[in-house]
Design an enzyme around this catalytic site. Structure first.
Site, PDB file in Angstrom:
ATOM      1  N   LYS A  30       0.564   4.560   6.724  1.00  9.41           N
ATOM      2  CA  LYS A  30       0.035   5.396   5.640  1.00  9.41           C
ATOM      3  C   LYS A  30       0.685   6.777   5.734  1.00  9.41           C
ATOM      4  O   LYS A  30       1.375   7.104   6.693  1.00  9.41           O
ATOM      5  CB  LYS A  30      -1.490   5.562   5.746  1.00  9.41           C
ATOM      6  CG  LYS A  30      -2.289   4.278   5.784  1.00  9.41           C
ATOM      7  CD  LYS A  30      -2.308   3.537   4.477  1.00  9.41           C
ATOM      8  CE  LYS A  30      -3.141   2.262   4.583  1.00  9.41           C
ATOM      9  NZ  LYS A  30      -2.536   1.138   3.920  1.00  9.41           N
ATOM     10  N   SER A  81       0.803  -1.231   0.000  1.00  7.76           N
ATOM     11  CA  SER A  81       0.000   0.000   0.000  1.00  7.76           C
ATOM     12  C   SER A  81       0.835   1.280   0.000  1.00  7.76           C
ATOM     13  O   SER A  81       0.318   2.343  -0.309  1.00  7.76           O
ATOM     14  CB  SER A  81      -0.960   0.015   1.190  1.00  7.76           C
ATOM     15  OG  SER A  81      -0.257   0.204   2.404  1.00  7.76           O
TER      16      SER A  81
END
Length: 196
Positions: free
Chosen positions: A99, A44
């Site tokens: 993230k 990701s």
């Protein structure tokens, strides 16, 4: 004149074990409160972080920001505990996710025409390999929350799917890659202050 005393049998081993325990406690305290090693389990955050990269996560700055009623910075790569929305959906509450912070409290965000737009301006995000292939309706990041997204936007389970992240969930910021050795060095955090 006094004679030097000879250590009693076993004194050396007591000192060794005492020192070993002190060093182990110091290492644990550093890991719990200052810096912690982590590894990257998913794609990701490609291309910034590759699968199986080993990184160091510093834990001081998020606590300082909260204690001063401040915030982390846009562009910081954060490691965090899953928010309630993910835990309620069956995600492991003890897991840690990673993230990039793209929005602070009060920021207005949307995804349109393949770009993330913050406070009315499309962002230049040099780490992204391709345009975003979805739209996201305009949102305003709530107080004491962050909006976090993976650099690999089209393959990231992030805020665009589950909402904002409470700042208290942030465990630390990713600062250094120590493995593999050919990519050893600081994790570069580009300046994303332009556009709001």
């Amino acid at each position: 004149m006094t004679q030097p005393t000879t250590p009693a049998p076993g004194d050396d081993s007591k000192g060794f074990w005492r020192n070993l325990i002190l060093w182990a406690l110091l290492a644990l305290l550093l890991r719990w409160f200052v810096v912690e090693p982590r590894w990257i389990p998913s794609g990701s955050m490609l291309p910034t972080l590759q699968l199986q990269d080993r990184i160091l996560v510093e834990k001081v700055r998020p606590r300082l920001a909260r204690s001063r009623h401040g915030h982390l910075h846009r562009g910081d790569v954060v490691v965090f505990a899953p928010p309630e929305q993910l835990v309620a959906a069956g995600y492991d509450a003890s897991a840690a996710l990673i993230k990039r912070v793209v929005g602070l409290p009060g920021d207005q965000l949307e995804v349109r025409d393949g770009s993330l737009i913050r406070n009315g301006s499309p962002l230049v995000e040099p780490w992204m390999r391709e345009a975003i292939d979805y739209d996201m309706a305009p949102i305003t990041v709530p107080a004491d929350q962050l909006w976090v997204m993976g650099d690999n936007r089209n393959a990231s389970l992030d805020s665009h799917l589950w909402g904002s992240l409470p700042e208290t969930n942030v465990l630390g910021t990713a600062v250094w890659r120590y493995w593999p050795l050919q990519r050893f060095g600081p994790i570069r955090i580009p300046d994303t202050s332009a556009g709001g």
